[in-house]
Design a protein around this motif. Structure first.
Motif, PDB file in Angstrom:
ATOM      1  N   GLU A 150      39.427 -13.640  22.765  1.00  0.00           N
ATOM      2  CA  GLU A 150      39.134 -12.381  23.450  1.00  0.00           C
ATOM      3  C   GLU A 150      39.291 -12.506  24.955  1.00  0.00           C
ATOM      4  O   GLU A 150      39.671 -11.538  25.624  1.00  0.00           O
ATOM      5  N   VAL A 151      39.024 -13.689  25.509  1.00  0.00           N
ATOM      6  CA  VAL A 151      38.990 -13.811  26.965  1.00  0.00           C
ATOM      7  C   VAL A 151      40.130 -14.635  27.548  1.00  0.00           C
ATOM      8  O   VAL A 151      40.437 -14.514  28.734  1.00  0.00           O
ATOM      9  N   ASN A 181      47.440  -9.967  25.230  1.00  0.00           N
ATOM     10  CA  ASN A 181      46.778 -11.147  24.669  1.00  0.00           C
ATOM     11  C   ASN A 181      47.617 -12.412  24.776  1.00  0.00           C
ATOM     12  O   ASN A 181      47.178 -13.491  24.377  1.00  0.00           O
ATOM     13  N   LEU A 217      38.712 -15.481  35.504  1.00  0.00           N
ATOM     14  CA  LEU A 217      38.694 -14.038  35.238  1.00  0.00           C
ATOM     15  C   LEU A 217      38.312 -13.248  36.487  1.00  0.00           C
ATOM     16  O   LEU A 217      38.901 -12.199  36.774  1.00  0.00           O
ATOM     17  N   TYR A 236      40.588  -7.335  32.803  1.00  0.00           N
ATOM     18  CA  TYR A 236      39.860  -8.566  33.144  1.00  0.00           C
ATOM     19  C   TYR A 236      38.352  -8.312  33.201  1.00  0.00           C
ATOM     20  O   TYR A 236      37.555  -9.178  32.847  1.00  0.00           O
ATOM     21  N   ARG A 239      37.079  -8.600  29.781  1.00  0.00           N
ATOM     22  CA  ARG A 239      36.976  -9.999  29.356  1.00  0.00           C
ATOM     23  C   ARG A 239      35.757 -10.678  29.978  1.00  0.00           C
ATOM     24  O   ARG A 239      35.115 -11.518  29.339  1.00  0.00           O
TER      25      ARG A 239
END
Length: 366
Positions: A150-151, A181, A217, A236, A239
């Motif tokens: 996910e991040v 992604n 991030l 971002y 995330r």
């Protein structure tokens, strides 16, 4: 005097207790051909004699050779795991070797390849890849993997991303690229050096350190906002929210336990296995086991001290939580300033220590 006739297998199974323990299957020659553990001996052993499509061909062959069932009752599942491992090591039953792949545990692997993938696995292969775990449950492993995906934008495809096919333009970007992604290494839009930085952040997460990915991030969000790319900046931001959610979500720990590190030690002749569990904001964020050479006859307190020092320097980002849960006090605490060591006797901290000890035993068995 005639030899007493053995009860039938059905009768032997019916006589088994419902207690935890270890069972042994014996063939006609009196040889133990399989050793297993069970939470309930009768329920587990009876499952072998029920017709099931889930049984592999090897299991069906094993069952046909059983003429006697022996068992040992123990106090807990943990004791059963220990005894099973000890008996398998000493007896080397034929079908434990043949069925070895049937008893596996969830790991997370960082593949050794161009643009490494981060995946779930139950098979450890000596191919230079990095393995993290074993995780006590598939739920915990999936929770960590879902967070990572996910991040951190890493590829999930099966393409061979060696330099030659990329240079020849063999590939095109997929949906994951358009969703943000993946950054398109398959078409040369991302260098191996940049990708390796992202993989390094994932490894930090798997070791229980969320700081590098947070810094990344925050930096990317600020850069996107400065360039007026507000949609990218919002991505971002989402995330970062996922990072905060992960750090604040309990996986198996209650809200009473916030920030602690847990170490367990499993000495065995001239080596020891040390498991490290990191809990932050009430959530398990890292699990790893290492094997250390200790020398024969070493003191366990010295072993634990050296193991903690090794993990702090090489895995835990150079720092410990203010409270560290251990099975026994290290031989010296001067190396770890500002840290309180706790040897729990009951409650949730003891359960955490037992979880760590179980992970170390699983690692040794694997």
């Amino acid at each position: 005097m005639a030899e007493t006739e053995k009860p039938s297998l059905k009768e032997q199974v019916a006589l088994l207790p419902l207690s935890p323990g270890v069972y042994q299957f014996v063939d006609r020659s009196g040889t133990i051909i399989y050793v297993g553990k069970a939470k309930s001996l009768r329920k587990r052993v009876s499952s072998y004699f029920v017709q099931s499509k889930e049984h592999s061909a090897k299991v069906r062959v094993l069952v046909k050779q059983i003429v006697e069932i022996r068992h040992i009752v123990v106090g807990s599942e943990t004791d059963a795991l220990l005894l099973e491992n000890s008996l398998i090591k000493s007896l080397q039953p034929r079908y434990n070797i043949l069925l070895k792949d049937d008893k596996t545990y969830p790991w997370i692997v960082v593949r050794r390849e161009h643009f490494p993938r981060v995946q779930s696995t139950r098979i450890l292969t000596r191919d230079g890849s990095q393995y993290f775990g074993p995780y006590g449950s598939v739920m915990m492993q999936r929770s960590v993997l879902d967070f990572i995906r996910e991040v951190v934008p890493l590829r999930t495809c099966k393409l061979n991303l060696a330099p030659e096919p990329i240079a020849k333009g063999k590939y095109s970007v997929c949906l994951q690229y358009h969703l943000g992604n993946c950054k398109g290494p398959c078409v040369g839009l991302q260098s191996e050096e940049e990708y390796a930085q992202l993989v390094g952040m994932v490894v930090s997460v798997l070791k229980g350190d969320l700081r590098p990915v947070r810094q990344y991030l925050e930096g990317e969000m600020g850069r996107a906002a400065g360039e007026l790319k507000f949609e990218l900046a919002q991505r971002y931001k989402q995330r970062l929210d996922a990072l905060d959610n992960y750090a604040g979500r309990s996986v198996i720990v209650s809200a009473k336990i916030v920030d602690v590190d847990v170490f367990s030690l499993l000495p065995d002749d001239d080596v020891a296995w040390c498991n490290f569990v990191r809990i932050r904001h009430g959530s398990i964020v890292g699990v790893q086991t290492v094997k250390l050479s200790t020398g024969i006859g070493g003191d366990e307190r010295d072993m634990l001290t050296l193991a903690i020092q090794h993990i702090v320097e090489n895995i835990a980002g150079g720092e410990l939580a203010r409270e560290v849960i251990v099975p026994l006090l290290p031989s010296t605490t001067l190396l770890f300033g500002g840290v309180t060591f706790t040897v729990p006797k009951r409650g949730e901290k003891l359960e955490l220590l037992e979880f760590s000890q179980k992970s170390a035993r699983i690692y040794r068995a694997e």
